[in-house]
Design a protein around this motif. Structure first.
Motif, mmCIF file in Angstrom:
data_model
loop_
_atom_site.group_PDB
_atom_site.id
_atom_site.type_symbol
_atom_site.label_atom_id
_atom_site.label_comp_id
_atom_site.label_asym_id
_atom_site.label_seq_id
_atom_site.Cartn_x
_atom_site.Cartn_y
_atom_site.Cartn_z
ATOM 1 N N SER A 105 -7.224 0.461 9.015
ATOM 2 C CA SER A 105 -7.301 -0.616 8.032
ATOM 3 C C SER A 105 -5.949 -0.822 7.376
ATOM 4 O O SER A 105 -5.184 0.124 7.157
ATOM 5 N N ALA A 106 -5.643 -2.085 7.027
ATOM 6 C CA ALA A 106 -4.391 -2.389 6.333
ATOM 7 C C ALA A 106 -4.427 -1.959 4.874
ATOM 8 O O ALA A 106 -3.389 -1.858 4.228
ATOM 9 N N HIS A 107 -5.624 -1.682 4.346
ATOM 10 C CA HIS A 107 -5.752 -1.349 2.934
ATOM 11 C C HIS A 107 -5.432 0.118 2.679
ATOM 12 O O HIS A 107 -5.484 0.946 3.586
ATOM 13 N N PRO A 108 -5.151 0.462 1.427
ATOM 14 C CA PRO A 108 -4.858 1.855 1.080
ATOM 15 C C PRO A 108 -6.146 2.649 0.913
ATOM 16 O O PRO A 108 -7.250 2.146 1.138
ATOM 17 N N TRP A 136 -3.284 -3.283 -4.458
ATOM 18 C CA TRP A 136 -3.082 -2.503 -3.246
ATOM 19 C C TRP A 136 -1.721 -2.783 -2.624
ATOM 20 O O TRP A 136 -0.987 -3.675 -3.054
ATOM 21 N N SER A 137 -1.420 -2.006 -1.591
ATOM 22 C CA SER A 137 -0.245 -2.231 -0.754
ATOM 23 C C SER A 137 -0.643 -1.879 0.662
ATOM 24 O O SER A 137 -1.318 -0.869 0.893
ATOM 25 N N GLY A 138 -0.264 -2.702 1.617
ATOM 26 C CA GLY A 138 -0.713 -2.533 2.987
ATOM 27 C C GLY A 138 0.243 -1.763 3.865
ATOM 28 O O GLY A 138 1.287 -1.253 3.426
ATOM 29 N N GLY A 139 -0.109 -1.690 5.146
ATOM 30 C CA GLY A 139 0.703 -0.988 6.127
ATOM 31 C C GLY A 139 1.839 -1.857 6.650
ATOM 32 O O GLY A 139 2.096 -2.961 6.157
#
Length: 210
Positions: free
Chosen positions: A5-8, A164-167
């Motif tokens: 997932s792109a989410h933290p 949040w911050s993604g990948g």
């Protein structure tokens, strides 16, 4: 936790209940497969057509995404429908809008604010109807979406605020995560009024500074 997932990692201890607001925090903190931890707060229940409002000051710094949105997905037996109000910490003078209908994104819409959102508290809202979505900043209409542009979401969803911050795949969008560790977004009010109702909302008590 989903490693791809792109989410933290979402962590409850990064939600801070202050006297007049909720602060959402994002940190570089390894949790399982994740190297960043963020905060997400949801109102109970599902919400449909009506007016959604949030009084907030988003987080500052490249790599941060502060948001208020509606969302539902396959885990509820629904299509992926979503309506977004988002702030990218490296574009502090812009409002980012998007929405999804049955998993298909309308695409990024950027609204020039004329102020630095990370330094001031403002009211942001959208009105969701079966055939239209209208977004507002301090009660000024800034964008309207109709089915001529992209199909309008129809499924009721959760009402959520998060930070949040993604990948790496998100860096081209929200910037490399160079934000100050522990940076916060502040939410002073969150409200929903169903279509045709007369319930109180955030805008009843909020007045933007001139």
């Amino acid at each position: 936790m989903y490693p791809n997932s792109a989410h933290p990692a979402w962590k409850a201890d990064l939600i801070h209940f202050e006297k007049n607001r909720i602060d959402l925090e994002v940190r570089r903190e390894k949790t399982g497969y994740k190297t960043i931890a963020g905060a997400e707060y949801q109102r109970r229940g599902f919400f449909h057509y009506g007016r959604y409002e949030v009084v907030m000051k988003p987080a500052r710094g490249s790599g941060t995404v502060s948001a208020m949105f509606t969302h539902t997905h396959g885990q509820f037996g629904d299509p992926h429908d979503e309506i977004d109000i988002e702030f990218l910490g490296n574009r502090a003078r812009q409002l980012h809008l998007n929405y999804f209908t049955d998993g298909k994104a309308a695409g990024s819409i950027y609204v020039q604010l004329g102020f630095d959102a990370t330094k001031e508290v403002h009211l942001y809202a959208f009105e969701w109807e079966p055939d239209e979505i209208r977004w507002y900043v301090d009660d000024k209409l800034v964008h309207t979406a109709t089915p001529d542009f992209h199909a309008i979401p129809q499924a009721p969803g959760r009402l959520i605020v998060h930070l949040w911050s993604g990948g790496r795949e998100q860096h081209d969008w929200h910037g490399r995560p160079t934000f100050t560790d522990g940076t916060r977004a502040s939410v002073y009010c969150l409200s929903f009024r169903a279509q045709g109702d007369h319930a109180a909302q955030c805008s009843d008590a909020f007045s933007a500074k001139k």
